[in-house]
Design a protein around this motif. Structure first.
Motif, PDB file in Angstrom:
ATOM      1  N   VAL A   2       0.873  -1.095  -0.201  1.00 38.01           N
ATOM      2  CA  VAL A   2       0.151  -0.053   0.103  1.00 38.01           C
ATOM      3  C   VAL A   2       1.464   1.122  -0.605  1.00 38.01           C
ATOM      4  CG1 VAL A   2      -2.139   1.824   1.422  1.00 38.01           C
ATOM      5  CG2 VAL A   2      -1.824  -1.580   1.643  1.00 38.01           C
ATOM      6  N   ARG A   3       1.068   2.056  -1.226  1.00 45.08           N
ATOM      7  CA  ARG A   3       1.702   2.853  -1.492  1.00 45.08           C
ATOM      8  C   ARG A   3       1.208   3.943  -0.048  1.00 45.08           C
ATOM      9  NH1 ARG A   3       0.922   3.979  -6.500  1.00 45.08           N
ATOM     10  NH2 ARG A   3      -0.117   2.889  -7.047  1.00 45.08           N
ATOM     11  N   GLY A   4       2.519   4.267   0.723  1.00 45.52           N
ATOM     12  CA  GLY A   4       2.638   5.396   0.827  1.00 45.52           C
ATOM     13  C   GLY A   4       1.691   5.813   2.335  1.00 45.52           C
ATOM     14  N   SER A   5       1.621   3.788   2.597  1.00 41.53           N
ATOM     15  CA  SER A   5       0.831   3.745   4.439  1.00 41.53           C
ATOM     16  C   SER A   5       2.200   3.327   4.768  1.00 41.53           C
ATOM     17  CB  SER A   5       0.258   3.132   3.826  1.00 41.53           C
ATOM     18  OG  SER A   5      -0.482   2.389   4.968  1.00 41.53           O
ATOM     19  N   PRO A   6       2.556   3.795   6.744  1.00 42.98           N
ATOM     20  CA  PRO A   6       3.090   2.967   6.672  1.00 42.98           C
ATOM     21  C   PRO A   6       2.743   1.797   7.366  1.00 42.98           C
ATOM     22  CG  PRO A   6       1.533   4.530   8.278  1.00 42.98           C
ATOM     23  CD  PRO A   6       1.307   4.538   6.628  1.00 42.98           C
ATOM     24  N   ALA A   7       1.889   0.778   7.346  1.00 43.09           N
ATOM     25  CA  ALA A   7       1.609  -0.934   6.967  1.00 43.09           C
ATOM     26  C   ALA A   7       1.721  -1.213   5.478  1.00 43.09           C
ATOM     27  CB  ALA A   7       0.006  -0.448   7.264  1.00 43.09           C
ATOM     28  N   GLY A   8       2.048  -0.425   4.888  1.00 44.84           N
ATOM     29  CA  GLY A   8       2.595  -0.821   3.212  1.00 44.84           C
ATOM     30  C   GLY A   8       4.094  -1.017   3.210  1.00 44.84           C
ATOM     31  N   GLY A   9       3.689  -3.014   2.972  1.00 46.28           N
ATOM     32  CA  GLY A   9       4.360  -3.585   2.311  1.00 46.28           C
ATOM     33  C   GLY A   9       5.758  -3.282   1.405  1.00 46.28           C
ATOM     34  N   TYR A  10       6.340  -4.525   0.918  1.00 43.82           N
ATOM     35  CA  TYR A  10       7.229  -4.258   0.494  1.00 43.82           C
ATOM     36  C   TYR A  10       8.367  -4.572  -0.322  1.00 43.82           C
ATOM     37  CZ  TYR A  10       8.656  -6.817   4.011  1.00 43.82           C
ATOM     38  OH  TYR A  10       8.238  -7.900   5.226  1.00 43.82           O
ATOM     39  N   SER A  11       6.805  -6.477  -0.561  1.00 42.90           N
ATOM     40  CA  SER A  11       6.767  -6.505  -2.262  1.00 42.90           C
ATOM     41  C   SER A  11       6.270  -7.242  -2.818  1.00 42.90           C
ATOM     42  CB  SER A  11       7.577  -8.183  -1.232  1.00 42.90           C
ATOM     43  OG  SER A  11       5.841  -9.445  -1.034  1.00 42.90           O
ATOM     44  N   ALA A  12       6.468  -7.487  -4.031  1.00 41.37           N
ATOM     45  CA  ALA A  12       5.492  -7.602  -5.157  1.00 41.37           C
ATOM     46  C   ALA A  12       4.549  -9.269  -5.740  1.00 41.37           C
ATOM     47  CB  ALA A  12       5.780  -7.293  -6.828  1.00 41.37           C
ATOM     48  N   ASN A  13       4.788  -9.978  -4.552  1.00 41.73           N
ATOM     49  CA  ASN A  13       4.093 -11.580  -4.177  1.00 41.73           C
ATOM     50  C   ASN A  13       3.060 -11.122  -4.642  1.00 41.73           C
ATOM     51  OD1 ASN A  13       6.768 -12.527  -3.701  1.00 41.73           O
ATOM     52  ND2 ASN A  13       6.326 -12.624  -1.148  1.00 41.73           N
ATOM     53  N   ALA A  14       2.347  -9.992  -4.703  1.00 40.61           N
ATOM     54  CA  ALA A  14       1.179 -10.092  -4.310  1.00 40.61           C
ATOM     55  C   ALA A  14       0.389  -8.794  -4.898  1.00 40.61           C
ATOM     56  CB  ALA A  14       0.223 -10.530  -3.328  1.00 40.61           C
ATOM     57  N   PRO A  15      -1.077  -8.852  -5.170  1.00 42.33           N
ATOM     58  CA  PRO A  15      -1.485  -7.365  -6.806  1.00 42.33           C
ATOM     59  C   PRO A  15      -1.200  -6.218  -5.024  1.00 42.33           C
ATOM     60  CG  PRO A  15      -3.532  -8.960  -6.777  1.00 42.33           C
ATOM     61  CD  PRO A  15      -2.441  -9.784  -5.664  1.00 42.33           C
ATOM     62  N   ASP A  16      -0.580  -4.954  -5.880  1.00 42.33           N
ATOM     63  CA  ASP A  16      -0.892  -3.595  -4.880  1.00 42.33           C
ATOM     64  C   ASP A  16      -1.561  -3.932  -4.512  1.00 42.33           C
ATOM     65  OD1 ASP A  16       1.677  -1.232  -5.702  1.00 42.33           O
ATOM     66  OD2 ASP A  16      -0.873  -0.796  -5.088  1.00 42.33           O
ATOM     67  N   LEU A  17      -2.220  -2.877  -3.924  1.00 47.08           N
ATOM     68  CA  LEU A  17      -3.252  -2.137  -2.679  1.00 47.08           C
ATOM     69  C   LEU A  17      -3.522  -0.699  -2.675  1.00 47.08           C
ATOM     70  CD1 LEU A  17      -3.843  -4.931   0.250  1.00 47.08           C
ATOM     71  CD2 LEU A  17      -4.928  -5.180  -2.699  1.00 47.08           C
ATOM     72  N   THR A  18      -2.589  -0.441  -3.084  1.00 51.52           N
ATOM     73  CA  THR A  18      -3.205   0.931  -3.034  1.00 51.52           C
ATOM     74  C   THR A  18      -4.202   1.414  -3.511  1.00 51.52           C
ATOM     75  OG1 THR A  18      -0.263   1.210  -3.426  1.00 51.52           O
ATOM     76  CG2 THR A  18      -1.659   3.174  -3.341  1.00 51.52           C
TER      77      THR A  18
END
Ligand code: CUA
Length: 336
Positions: free
Chosen positions: A263-279
């Motif tokens: 989740v881009r821009g969120s402190p909770a956002g992850g760092y890998s692209a193993n699964a769909p981007d949820l931003t």
């Protein structure tokens, strides 16, 4: 007669499943239109040949019955030579026509390559979803999304295709030709959608358990609407302000979700692209690569029991504490 009718009915049944599915013979893009023209040309010529062959066979049957003679005289030999020679010449002619038409179609398909692309997208096949990376010279205009391909109407779209696991195949039947998506090999495909609208595509190479639920949607919009979508997608997620989605962000951060989802821009956002981007998850109409609609009930079901909706999917099930699921849903529903 009744048995024949039943057989015909049975033969038609598989076609019933075609309703509502994408068709290469209902073209809305440059490549599909050329391929459809080639198909109709081949079908028309083949139909004429078939009718001629049937007519010739019937004529031979009637004539032969009237005056059958086991040996041919000299004139008969000459006639037979003419007929056989004519048939061979006609076959060669048709073959040359088809090869020429296929060659011209290929050339027209390749013509898109020589035009400057309006959009460049990296398409990465995963078991069982599509990662879509919109590339731009300006990093603040580059972003990643999944399963829903937005393109500007009339613009040339350059797709670079690769895979992280097994062989997939990218196909939007209404728009253009099919292209395999192969690990360790970069394939390129140029498309152009000629009218605004939404079409379904699918992975068309068997790639494992959920191959059938590896769908893709293409949405063609006028240039200004596409640009608005593009700017919105490139923006980071809006931070939640209400207490429930705020709690949901905490649930997301402390769960395994960020190990695969960004989740881009969120402190909770992850760092890998193993699964769909949820931003901007809520900008999409389906979840699980077109398996189910993007609605709260389905989303909750997908989080708690992905295997129930898409057996074999690589997303592990999540068992949230009481109240956490509602908070998590509120957070995800805020990712617009
Ligand atoms: Cu991916 Cu079939």
């Amino acid at each position: 007669m009744r048995a024949l009718r039943l057989h015909l009915l049975a033969a038609l049944l598989p076609l019933a499943a075609c309703g509502g599915n994408p068709s290469a013979l209902d073209p809305a893009g440059h490549g599909a239109a050329r391929i459809a023209s080639l198909f109709w040309l081949m079908l028309a010529v083949s139909a004429v040949i078939w009718l001629l062959v049937v007519a010739a066979a019937l004529a031979a049957f009637w004539v032969g019955r009237k005056r059958f003679s086991p040996s041919l005289d000299e004139a008969g030999e000459r006639r037979r030579g003419l007929v056989v020679g004519g048939a061979v010449a006609a076959t060669m002619l048709v073959l040359v026509l088809f090869i020429g038409a296929a060659f011209l179609t290929d050339r027209e398909l390749l013509a898109l390559e020589r035009q400057p692309p309006a959009v460049e997208i990296e398409v990465i096949g995963h078991q069982w979803w599509w990662e879509l990376r919109y590339l731009d010279a300006r990093p603040d205009r580059s972003f990643t999304t999944a399963n829903e391909l937005h393109v500007p109407v009339g613009g040339v779209v350059k797709l670079s295709l690769s895979s992280t696991d097994v062989i997939h195949s990218f196909w939007l039947p209404n728009i253009g030709p099919k292209r395999d998506v192969i690990p360790g090999r970069d394939n390129t495909l140029w498309l152009r959608v000629d009218e605004p609208g939404t079409w379904r595509g699918r992975c068309s190479e068997f790639c494992g358990y959920q191959h059938a639920k590896m769908l893709l949607t293409v949405i063609a919009e006028p240039a200004d609407a596409f640009e608005r979508w593009r700017v919105a997608q490139a923006a980071p997620a809006t931070p939640p302000s209400d207490p429930l989605p705020k709690q949901g962000e905490q649930v997301f951060a402390s769960s395994p979700c960020p190990m695969c989802h960004v989740v881009r821009g969120s402190p909770a956002g992850g760092y890998s692209a193993n699964a769909p981007d949820l931003t901007h998850l809520m900008s999409r109409t389906t979840i699980a690569a077109g398996a189910v609609p993007n609605e709260p009930g389905w989303l909750a079901g997908w989080i708690v029991d992905p295997q129930g909706l898409k057996p074999g999917a690589h997303m592990p099930p999540m068992v949230p504490a009481p109240g956490d699921l509602q908070a998590l849903l509120a957070y995800l529903r805020g990712l617009r």
